[in-house]
Design a protein around this motif. Structure first.
Motif, PDB file in Angstrom:
ATOM      1  N   LEU A 176      10.042   4.030  -4.584  1.00  0.00           N
ATOM      2  CA  LEU A 176       8.894   3.251  -3.725  1.00  0.00           C
ATOM      3  C   LEU A 176       8.918   2.982  -2.296  1.00  0.00           C
ATOM      4  O   LEU A 176       7.977   2.732  -1.629  1.00  0.00           O
ATOM      5  CB  LEU A 176       8.609   1.861  -4.460  1.00  0.00           C
ATOM      6  CG  LEU A 176       8.356   1.815  -5.780  1.00  0.00           C
ATOM      7  CD1 LEU A 176       8.299   0.831  -6.887  1.00  0.00           C
ATOM      8  CD2 LEU A 176       6.972   2.478  -6.167  1.00  0.00           C
ATOM      9  N   GLY A 177      10.271   3.015  -1.821  1.00  0.00           N
ATOM     10  CA  GLY A 177      10.384   2.895  -0.291  1.00  0.00           C
ATOM     11  C   GLY A 177      10.353   1.455   0.174  1.00  0.00           C
ATOM     12  O   GLY A 177      10.222   0.465  -0.768  1.00  0.00           O
ATOM     13  N   ARG A 357       3.170   7.317  -4.997  1.00  0.00           N
ATOM     14  CA  ARG A 357       3.704   8.156  -3.809  1.00  0.00           C
ATOM     15  C   ARG A 357       3.943   9.501  -3.934  1.00  0.00           C
ATOM     16  O   ARG A 357       3.614  10.193  -3.003  1.00  0.00           O
ATOM     17  CB  ARG A 357       5.249   7.587  -3.335  1.00  0.00           C
ATOM     18  CG  ARG A 357       5.618   7.924  -2.264  1.00  0.00           C
ATOM     19  CD  ARG A 357       6.859   7.159  -1.627  1.00  0.00           C
ATOM     20  NE  ARG A 357       6.405   6.019  -1.097  1.00  0.00           N
ATOM     21  CZ  ARG A 357       6.184   5.616   0.095  1.00  0.00           C
ATOM     22  NH1 ARG A 357       6.195   6.568   1.157  1.00  0.00           N
ATOM     23  NH2 ARG A 357       5.962   4.543   0.410  1.00  0.00           N
ATOM     24  N   ASP A 358       4.361   9.979  -5.047  1.00  0.00           N
ATOM     25  CA  ASP A 358       4.475  11.427  -5.348  1.00  0.00           C
ATOM     26  C   ASP A 358       3.081  12.172  -5.255  1.00  0.00           C
ATOM     27  O   ASP A 358       2.936  13.123  -4.769  1.00  0.00           O
ATOM     28  CB  ASP A 358       5.047  11.553  -6.823  1.00  0.00           C
ATOM     29  CG  ASP A 358       6.589  11.582  -6.773  1.00  0.00           C
ATOM     30  OD1 ASP A 358       7.185  11.809  -5.643  1.00  0.00           O
ATOM     31  OD2 ASP A 358       7.301  11.321  -7.898  1.00  0.00           O
ATOM     32  N   LEU A 360       0.129  10.928  -4.332  1.00  0.00           N
ATOM     33  CA  LEU A 360      -0.943  10.474  -3.476  1.00  0.00           C
ATOM     34  C   LEU A 360      -0.077  10.490  -2.013  1.00  0.00           C
ATOM     35  O   LEU A 360      -1.006  10.310  -0.893  1.00  0.00           O
ATOM     36  CB  LEU A 360      -1.652   8.898  -3.750  1.00  0.00           C
ATOM     37  CG  LEU A 360      -2.505   9.133  -4.804  1.00  0.00           C
ATOM     38  CD1 LEU A 360      -2.974   7.765  -5.296  1.00  0.00           C
ATOM     39  CD2 LEU A 360      -3.560  10.314  -4.967  1.00  0.00           C
ATOM     40  N   GLY A 361       1.292  10.311  -2.057  1.00  0.00           N
ATOM     41  CA  GLY A 361       1.753  10.031  -0.712  1.00  0.00           C
ATOM     42  C   GLY A 361       1.504   8.849  -0.013  1.00  0.00           C
ATOM     43  O   GLY A 361       1.470   8.678   1.254  1.00  0.00           O
ATOM     44  N   LEU A 362       1.179   7.638  -0.767  1.00  0.00           N
ATOM     45  CA  LEU A 362       0.856   6.495  -0.137  1.00  0.00           C
ATOM     46  C   LEU A 362       1.414   5.254  -0.612  1.00  0.00           C
ATOM     47  O   LEU A 362       1.966   5.305  -1.833  1.00  0.00           O
ATOM     48  CB  LEU A 362      -0.814   6.190  -0.647  1.00  0.00           C
ATOM     49  CG  LEU A 362      -1.631   7.233  -0.089  1.00  0.00           C
ATOM     50  CD1 LEU A 362      -3.087   6.840  -0.928  1.00  0.00           C
ATOM     51  CD2 LEU A 362      -1.839   7.127   1.354  1.00  0.00           C
ATOM     52  N   PRO A 363       1.566   4.243   0.121  1.00  0.00           N
ATOM     53  CA  PRO A 363       2.617   3.093  -0.257  1.00  0.00           C
ATOM     54  C   PRO A 363       1.544   2.183  -0.958  1.00  0.00           C
ATOM     55  O   PRO A 363       0.325   2.025  -0.465  1.00  0.00           O
ATOM     56  CB  PRO A 363       3.071   2.510   1.245  1.00  0.00           C
ATOM     57  CG  PRO A 363       1.908   2.718   2.213  1.00  0.00           C
ATOM     58  CD  PRO A 363       1.493   4.363   1.535  1.00  0.00           C
ATOM     59  N   VAL A 364       2.348   1.446  -1.692  1.00  0.00           N
ATOM     60  CA  VAL A 364       1.267   0.348  -2.549  1.00  0.00           C
ATOM     61  C   VAL A 364       1.319  -0.935  -1.664  1.00  0.00           C
ATOM     62  O   VAL A 364       2.556  -1.270  -1.121  1.00  0.00           O
ATOM     63  CB  VAL A 364       1.934   0.125  -4.054  1.00  0.00           C
ATOM     64  CG1 VAL A 364       1.093  -1.115  -4.336  1.00  0.00           C
ATOM     65  CG2 VAL A 364       1.717   1.078  -4.834  1.00  0.00           C
ATOM     66  N   LYS A 365       0.402  -1.356  -1.020  1.00  0.00           N
ATOM     67  CA  LYS A 365       0.291  -2.564  -0.090  1.00  0.00           C
ATOM     68  C   LYS A 365      -0.055  -3.903  -0.609  1.00  0.00           C
ATOM     69  O   LYS A 365       0.645  -4.823  -0.151  1.00  0.00           O
ATOM     70  CB  LYS A 365      -0.508  -2.362   1.156  1.00  0.00           C
ATOM     71  CG  LYS A 365      -0.163  -0.917   1.921  1.00  0.00           C
ATOM     72  CD  LYS A 365      -0.475  -0.996   3.210  1.00  0.00           C
ATOM     73  CE  LYS A 365      -0.112  -0.100   3.892  1.00  0.00           C
ATOM     74  NZ  LYS A 365      -0.318  -0.091   5.502  1.00  0.00           N
ATOM     75  N   LEU A 366      -0.761  -3.808  -1.641  1.00  0.00           N
ATOM     76  CA  LEU A 366      -1.217  -4.930  -2.420  1.00  0.00           C
ATOM     77  C   LEU A 366      -1.088  -4.890  -3.834  1.00  0.00           C
ATOM     78  O   LEU A 366      -1.414  -3.562  -4.535  1.00  0.00           O
ATOM     79  CB  LEU A 366      -2.439  -5.617  -1.883  1.00  0.00           C
ATOM     80  CG  LEU A 366      -2.727  -6.047  -0.694  1.00  0.00           C
ATOM     81  CD1 LEU A 366      -4.213  -6.248  -0.269  1.00  0.00           C
ATOM     82  CD2 LEU A 366      -1.882  -7.430  -0.363  1.00  0.00           C
ATOM     83  N   ALA A 367      -0.922  -5.758  -4.854  1.00  0.00           N
ATOM     84  CA  ALA A 367      -0.930  -5.729  -6.254  1.00  0.00           C
ATOM     85  C   ALA A 367      -1.594  -6.843  -6.961  1.00  0.00           C
ATOM     86  O   ALA A 367      -1.283  -8.059  -6.511  1.00  0.00           O
ATOM     87  CB  ALA A 367       0.505  -5.630  -6.697  1.00  0.00           C
ATOM     88  N   GLY A 368      -2.335  -6.523  -7.834  1.00  0.00           N
ATOM     89  CA  GLY A 368      -2.968  -7.650  -8.676  1.00  0.00           C
ATOM     90  C   GLY A 368      -2.260  -8.086  -9.993  1.00  0.00           C
ATOM     91  O   GLY A 368      -2.275  -7.129 -10.832  1.00  0.00           O
ATOM     92  N   PHE A 369      -1.952  -9.451  -9.855  1.00  0.00           N
ATOM     93  CA  PHE A 369      -1.191  -9.763 -11.277  1.00  0.00           C
ATOM     94  C   PHE A 369      -1.784 -10.642 -12.015  1.00  0.00           C
ATOM     95  O   PHE A 369      -1.223 -11.315 -12.967  1.00  0.00           O
ATOM     96  CB  PHE A 369       0.270 -10.286 -10.887  1.00  0.00           C
ATOM     97  CG  PHE A 369       1.037  -9.393 -10.321  1.00  0.00           C
ATOM     98  CD1 PHE A 369       2.005  -8.421 -11.202  1.00  0.00           C
ATOM     99  CD2 PHE A 369       1.332  -9.364  -8.915  1.00  0.00           C
ATOM    100  CE1 PHE A 369       2.767  -7.742 -10.437  1.00  0.00           C
ATOM    101  CE2 PHE A 369       2.273  -8.302  -8.310  1.00  0.00           C
ATOM    102  CZ  PHE A 369       2.975  -7.506  -8.988  1.00  0.00           C
TER     103      PHE A 369
END
Length: 398
Positions: A176-177, A357-358, A360-369
């Motif tokens: 995830l980085g 990331r694999d 789309l090559g994008l970081p997850v910046k926000l997550a809804g819980f």
């Protein structure tokens, strides 16, 4: 030629009321390129209260702010007492772990059951592990890479079955980085554009983000650029009133790019810190959708030159890998900078986080819980994996 114009509503939250500005219809008349303002009809800027007009630079101003006036300035510009945290920290491990219980049961608990009682890591164990990872919606590519990592550790470092769960967790954190939260600065305009298919929670996420940013002391303007759905415009108006944030909107069926143009103009007039843009997500007409998103991005690039821009893809975690495949459309239409993953609390497909990331090559910046205003959190990979692999959960805070 004849001068045609369209009304644009700038709906202010709270007591701000509503303002009307006359905007040339030529902004959106030509869908083949960015809208232009007709020279014969100069744009009338929305009325801006004196209190929020951009002030001219005055080198003597800091020195003049002394005594009572300095204390008053400091009080008025101090963070709001009791402003909730929107980060993911280890103090929230129990709460986050509880929200991830469905994913943990299908991923972590089953991996632990698989290795329990095994004496060595062999091809049979690895094959069963791969099936579990894929069933948890981690994706074939990510699952295969994780298995190869485990195989190498067993071969070169003597990894035993009881160490598989910990090794997998460490690998996934690295996958995830580093954490890449959104960054904002008072007095520095930033544009946030949300894209994604209808039903992912895009409009709700925009409203929650507006609420959060106002609590953090930032001046926000919302743009209802999903003009295809009247419900989306109405929903944003509710959020705008709730957060006391101005909303720029046109009538249903209007030109989305013109809405964005007006929002950016209003942001300059009001010296706003953030412009939040909602967009359409109707995949049944892919060509028109892509053209609309590209046109919006051209307007943003032209009217907000030098301004930091985040183009964020909103994904519904409950759709898993299917959602990622749909997301390819948006990669073609606009330059994405990250993802927002919603509905993580109600799905067993949370493993999709690891394949974003694999694929789309994008970081997850926000997550809804969850459904609450404070349930939209800055995503921290280390805390997320630690909560997912937690041995037992503490009682979640309400």
């Amino acid at each position: 030629g004849e001068d045609k114009s369209a009304d644009v509503a700038i709906v202010g939250g709270g007591s701000a009321g509503a303002e009307r500005a006359n905007v040339p219809e030529a902004l959106g008349a030509d869908r083949s390129g960015p809208p232009e303002v007709a020279p014969a009809a100069p744009r009338a800027e929305p009325a801006v209260p004196d209190a929020i007009e951009p002030q001219a630079a005055d080198e003597s101003e800091p020195q003049a702010r002394k005594g009572f006036w300095k204390r008053a300035w400091d009080v008025l510009n101090a963070p709001i007492p009791g402003t909730p945290s929107f980060g993911m920290d280890r103090e929230m491990l129990g709460q986050i772990s509880e929200r991830l219980s469905a994913t943990r049961k299908i991923l972590v608990d089953r991996v632990k059951d698989l290795v329990r009682g095994r004496t060595r890591i062999d091809d049979e164990l690895l094959e069963e592990l791969e099936e579990l990872l894929i069933e948890a919606d981690m994706g074939v590519k990510t699952a295969e890479a994780a298995l190869e990592h485990i195989r190498q550790l067993a071969r070169t470092e003597g990894l035993e079955p009881e160490g598989v769960t910990g090794a997998l967790a460490a690998y996934l954190v690295g996958k995830l980085g580093e954490a890449r939260p959104l960054a904002f600065e008072k007095g520095q305009l930033k544009v946030i554009m949300l894209v994604g298919v209808n039903g992912t929670g895009k409009t709700t996420t925009l409203g929650k983000l507006a609420h959060r940013l106002t609590l953090e002391g930032l001046d926000v303007i919302m743009a209802a650029a999903d003009t295809f759905r009247a419900a989306a415009i109405d929903q944003l108006e509710v959020w705008a009133q709730r957060a006391s944030v101005p909303l720029v909107r046109h009538e249903e069926g209007g030109d989305a790019a013109a809405v964005v143009f007006d929002a950016l103009s209003a942001a300059r007039s009001r010296n706003a810190d953030v412009v939040l843009i909602d967009t359409a997500g109707r995949l049944h007409n892919k060509a028109n959708l892509m053209a609309e998103l590209q046109k919006i991005r051209k307007i943003v690039d032209r009217e907000a030159q030098g301004v930091p821009i985040e183009s964020l893809l909103v994904l519904d975690a409950t759709t898993g890998q299917n959602g990622l495949r749909q997301a390819e459309v948006f990669k073609e239409a606009t330059r994405l900078t990250g993802c927002i993953l919603t509905k993580l609390d109600g799905t067993a497909k949370g493993g999709v986080v690891f394949s974003i990331r694999d694929l789309l090559g994008l970081p997850v910046k926000l997550a809804g819980f969850g459904e609450g205003l404070e349930d939209l959190r800055d995503f921290d990979p280390a805390v997320f994996v630690e909560a997912l692999f937690a041995e037992k959960t503490e009682e979640a805070a309400v």
